[in-house]
Scaffold this active site. Structure first.
Site, mmCIF file in Angstrom:
data_model
loop_
_atom_site.group_PDB
_atom_site.id
_atom_site.type_symbol
_atom_site.label_atom_id
_atom_site.label_comp_id
_atom_site.label_asym_id
_atom_site.label_seq_id
_atom_site.Cartn_x
_atom_site.Cartn_y
_atom_site.Cartn_z
ATOM 1 N N LYS A 22 0.835 -1.209 0.000
ATOM 2 C CA LYS A 22 0.000 0.000 0.000
ATOM 3 C C LYS A 22 0.866 1.254 0.000
ATOM 4 C CE LYS A 22 -1.628 1.412 4.143
ATOM 5 N NZ LYS A 22 -1.317 2.785 4.568
ATOM 6 N N ASN A 23 1.868 1.291 0.884
ATOM 7 C CA ASN A 23 2.636 2.517 1.048
ATOM 8 C C ASN A 23 3.630 2.771 -0.084
ATOM 9 O OD1 ASN A 23 1.175 3.064 3.289
ATOM 10 N ND2 ASN A 23 2.762 2.442 4.761
ATOM 11 N N ARG A 101 -4.369 10.619 4.566
ATOM 12 C CA ARG A 101 -3.300 11.621 4.619
ATOM 13 C C ARG A 101 -2.349 11.534 3.430
ATOM 14 N NH1 ARG A 101 -1.962 14.145 8.964
ATOM 15 N NH2 ARG A 101 0.138 14.091 8.136
ATOM 16 N N CYS A 125 -4.205 13.052 13.091
ATOM 17 C CA CYS A 125 -4.865 11.761 12.944
ATOM 18 C C CYS A 125 -4.628 10.949 14.201
ATOM 19 C CB CYS A 125 -4.399 11.033 11.693
ATOM 20 S SG CYS A 125 -2.846 10.208 11.883
ATOM 21 N N ARG A 130 1.112 14.617 13.104
ATOM 22 C CA ARG A 130 1.562 14.389 11.731
ATOM 23 C C ARG A 130 1.488 15.631 10.832
ATOM 24 N NH1 ARG A 130 -0.737 8.820 9.496
ATOM 25 N NH2 ARG A 130 1.099 8.921 8.178
ATOM 26 N N PRO A 131 2.269 16.640 11.157
ATOM 27 C CA PRO A 131 2.274 17.827 10.286
ATOM 28 C C PRO A 131 2.951 17.540 8.948
ATOM 29 C CG PRO A 131 3.959 18.024 11.983
ATOM 30 C CD PRO A 131 3.227 16.746 12.269
ATOM 31 N N LEU A 134 7.586 19.785 6.961
ATOM 32 C CA LEU A 134 8.870 19.472 6.321
ATOM 33 C C LEU A 134 8.719 19.349 4.807
ATOM 34 C CD1 LEU A 134 10.214 16.862 8.925
ATOM 35 C CD2 LEU A 134 10.593 19.334 8.835
ATOM 36 N N ASP A 315 5.292 0.611 11.768
ATOM 37 C CA ASP A 315 4.083 -0.067 11.265
ATOM 38 C C ASP A 315 4.000 -1.535 11.699
ATOM 39 O OD1 ASP A 315 3.370 2.275 10.098
ATOM 40 O OD2 ASP A 315 3.883 1.695 8.049
ATOM 41 N N ILE A 337 8.723 7.156 16.425
ATOM 42 C CA ILE A 337 8.288 7.842 15.194
ATOM 43 C C ILE A 337 7.017 8.664 15.424
ATOM 44 C CG2 ILE A 337 7.709 7.567 12.740
ATOM 45 C CD1 ILE A 337 10.524 6.556 13.335
ATOM 46 N N ARG A 407 -8.454 -0.650 4.849
ATOM 47 C CA ARG A 407 -7.534 0.324 4.244
ATOM 48 C C ARG A 407 -6.198 -0.310 3.899
ATOM 49 N NH1 ARG A 407 -7.186 5.951 7.192
ATOM 50 N NH2 ARG A 407 -5.745 6.096 5.465
HETATM 51 C C1 EPZ Z 1 4.528 6.927 6.119
HETATM 52 O O1 EPZ Z 1 3.803 7.998 6.691
HETATM 53 C C2 EPZ Z 1 3.585 5.751 6.041
HETATM 54 N N1 EPZ Z 1 2.452 6.111 5.209
HETATM 55 C C3 EPZ Z 1 3.142 5.360 7.428
HETATM 56 O O2 EPZ Z 1 2.314 4.210 7.309
HETATM 57 C C4 EPZ Z 1 4.376 5.034 8.289
HETATM 58 O O3 EPZ Z 1 3.977 4.758 9.611
HETATM 59 C C5 EPZ Z 1 5.338 6.215 8.273
HETATM 60 O O4 EPZ Z 1 5.670 6.584 6.903
HETATM 61 C C6 EPZ Z 1 6.651 5.948 9.006
HETATM 62 O O5 EPZ Z 1 7.284 4.839 8.451
HETATM 63 C C7 EPZ Z 1 2.563 6.016 3.880
HETATM 64 O O6 EPZ Z 1 3.609 5.673 3.337
HETATM 65 C C8 EPZ Z 1 1.368 6.339 3.073
HETATM 66 P P1 EPZ Z 1 6.687 10.372 7.986
HETATM 67 P P2 EPZ Z 1 4.352 9.488 6.610
HETATM 68 O O7 EPZ Z 1 6.577 11.621 7.199
HETATM 69 O O8 EPZ Z 1 5.060 9.689 5.330
HETATM 70 C C9 EPZ Z 1 6.866 13.709 11.468
HETATM 71 C C10 EPZ Z 1 0.543 2.713 7.962
HETATM 72 O O9 EPZ Z 1 0.000 2.186 8.960
HETATM 73 N N2 EPZ Z 1 6.744 14.697 10.379
HETATM 74 O O10 EPZ Z 1 7.888 9.517 7.783
HETATM 75 O O11 EPZ Z 1 3.227 10.403 6.952
HETATM 76 C C11 EPZ Z 1 5.598 12.865 11.598
HETATM 77 O O12 EPZ Z 1 4.632 13.528 12.366
HETATM 78 C C12 EPZ Z 1 1.184 4.046 8.102
HETATM 79 O O13 EPZ Z 1 0.561 2.193 6.837
HETATM 80 C C13 EPZ Z 1 6.788 16.049 10.697
HETATM 81 O O14 EPZ Z 1 6.938 16.438 11.862
HETATM 82 O O15 EPZ Z 1 5.398 9.483 7.817
HETATM 83 C C14 EPZ Z 1 6.127 11.613 12.240
HETATM 84 O O16 EPZ Z 1 6.255 11.812 13.615
HETATM 85 C C15 EPZ Z 1 0.596 5.015 9.023
HETATM 86 N N3 EPZ Z 1 6.654 16.961 9.676
HETATM 87 C C16 EPZ Z 1 7.516 11.473 11.608
HETATM 88 O O17 EPZ Z 1 7.853 12.773 11.108
HETATM 89 C C17 EPZ Z 1 6.503 16.554 8.369
HETATM 90 O O18 EPZ Z 1 6.387 17.433 7.496
HETATM 91 C C18 EPZ Z 1 7.614 10.476 10.451
HETATM 92 O O19 EPZ Z 1 6.583 10.750 9.523
HETATM 93 C C19 EPZ Z 1 6.485 15.192 8.066
HETATM 94 C C20 EPZ Z 1 6.608 14.273 9.094
#
Ligand code: EPZ
Length: 428
Positions: A22-23, A101, A125, A130-131, A134, A315, A337, A407
């Site tokens: 999915k991801n 998201r 969420c 999850r801002p 970045l 995950d 994370i 999902r």
């Molecule tokens: C991806 O989410 C995955 N989703 C998530 O899968 C997964 O848990 C996550 O990566 C971490 O591996 C998809 O690929 C669609 P991040 P993503 O940006 O990209 C913070 C599942 O169950 N952050 O790596 O949203 C954020 O809040 C899921 O399939 C900021 O602060 O994750 C988090 O604490 C849910 N500002 C950390 O970084 C930003 O602009 C990592 O988030 C971006 C992120």
């Protein structure tokens, strides 16, 4: 709303086929926005999130033709031919972004190709705030003009984006993906430092290369992209789902079963395999996947900390916690994370687990048996951890809010029942 009923205690035996990730599929679908030619993706999983992304892309003017109807099951509907002729509409509306998201992944490609994008801010969420700050800061470094207005990200780059050196202050999977896509159509060279190394990011990078992008350092923390004036169409197969793989490996382990997991890529799950092996689970390679059995000595508690790839994936934290709940001894599980990814803890405790949360860590003291209960969870992986606990528990477990599972897990009930689980789905 549907629910899932499980009578635990059956050792799972048989074969489970793993689908496309999915991801990986979601950013790959968004990459179709980068070219007017056709991007044809195969090995797409049948999941609610894939339908949501397809709806969003259709709204943006992408023409999508599928090889049959996914609701027929089987191999129908796993190949999408996506053609983003003209991007007339560049607004990703709240209604779709709110549902998923990952919709924010249309921002980078749309901005790079059309010079403008209006994408609803995703909002918080269940697993954390999850801002997307970045993503936005990095796009600004490529010259985008970005404003937030009425809940929307308004991004403009009328004369195109320009390559730059971007150092992410923390590893972000989605941020790296958005920037990879944007930089592929920017002028000149972009260097992404402290980039995410997740296999799904590498999958996107390989697809972009197939579309004509020039990217060095794929799979490392530094990605160097030489921007192109245009990308072209390509055919690409989605990488197998390492989280689905890990989830079924835990299903074998928690029930004392013997599962052959076909289509699994063991090389993408080294951190998970290491933890499971230390916990007393046997994982052996097969011709096209892995075979997972529980070693004779039973399960042992192991300490785990979630980290960006190649560390232990967030995950898989909830699923392995269900396993640790019935292991001998204690396990300390630390989530680094997301700040709120322990929602499964109170539900597992209602099933008899002994778990205490202290800040970002949970101390899991293994118990002899879990007992069935009515449970519900507020996200995908938390929900599936309750299914796993239910497979091992005495008596009946009823899992509500099944839509979370839809999902991210294709035909979960069918796959588990084909291996001997006493599990069924019913409408309320
Ligand atoms: C991806 O989410 C995955 N989703 C998530 O899968 C997964 O848990 C996550 O990566 C971490 O591996 C998809 O690929 C669609 P991040 P993503 O940006 O990209 C913070 C599942 O169950 N952050 O790596 O949203 C954020 O809040 C899921 O399939 C900021 O602060 O994750 C988090 O604490 C849910 N500002 C950390 O970084 C930003 O602009 C990592 O988030 C971006 C992120």
């Amino acid at each position: 709303m549907d629910r899932i009923l499980i009578r635990g205690g059956k050792a799972l035996k048989g074969n489970i086929q793993i689908g496309g990730a999915k991801n990986a599929a979601l950013p790959l679908m968004a990459a179709s926005l980068l070219t007017g030619e056709t991007l044809s993706l195969s090995n797409l999983p049948h999941l609610a999130d894939i339908s949501t992304m397809a709806k969003l892309l259709a709204e943006l003017g992408v023409d999508i033709s599928m090889d049959g109807d996914a609701s027929n099951g089987g191999n129908d509907g796993r190949v999408f031919a996506m053609t983003a002729g003209n991007l007339d509409n560049t607004t990703a509306p709240y209604d779709l972004v709110r549902k998923m998201r990952a919709s924010v992944l249309v921002l980078g490609p749309m901005l790079a190709r059309a010079g403008r994008a209006r994408v609803s801010l995703p909002g918080g969420c269940a697993i954390g705030t999850r801002p997307v700050d970045l993503h936005l800061q990095a796009l600004q470094q490529l010259g985008a003009d970005i404003e937030l207005s009425e809940g929307y990200i308004e991004a403009r780059a009328p004369t195109g984006l320009t390559g730059a050196k971007v150092t992410f202050p923390m590893v972000t999977v989605g941020g790296t993906e958005n920037l990879l896509m944007a930089a592929s159509l920017a002028k000149g060279e972009t260097v992404l430092a402290n980039a995410a190394r997740e296999p799904e990011v590498a999958d996107l990078a390989h697809c972009l290369v197939a579309m004509g992008a020039e990217i060095d350092g794929i799979g490392t923390g530094t990605l160097t992209i030489q921007g192109k004036d245009a990308l072209h169409g390509a055919e690409y197969a989605v990488v197998p789902d390492r989280i689905e793989t890990g989830t079924y490996a835990v299903a074998a382990a928690i029930t004392g079963g013997d599962l052959t997991i076909s289509g699994a890529r063991a090389d993408l799950s080294e951190a998970v395999n290491k933890v499971l092996t230390s916990a007393g689970v046997d994982i052996a390679p097969t011709n096209d996947g892995i075979r997972v059995t529980r070693a004779d000595g039973g399960l042992r508690g192991v300490d785990i900390m979630t980290e960006p790839y190649p560390g232990f994936p967030t995950d898989m934290q909830a699923q392995v916690m269900a396993l640790m709940a019935v292991a001998d001894g204690a396990s300390m599980m630390t989530e680094t994370i997301f700040e709120n990814r322990f929602m499964h803890v109170p539900e597992l405790c209602r099933m008899g687990a002994d778990i205490n949360v202290h800040g970002a860590s949970a101390i899991v003291r293994g118990v002899k048996k879990l007992s069935g209960a009515q449970v519900m969870a507020t996200d995908l992986r938390a929900s599936v951890s309750l299914v796993l606990a239910g497979l091992a528990a005495e008596g009946e477990t009823v899992i509500n809010r099944v839509y979370h599972l839809d999902r991210g897990y294709e035909r979960l009930v069918d796959k588990l029942s084909a291996c001997g689980a006493d599990i069924r789905r019913e409408s309320e």
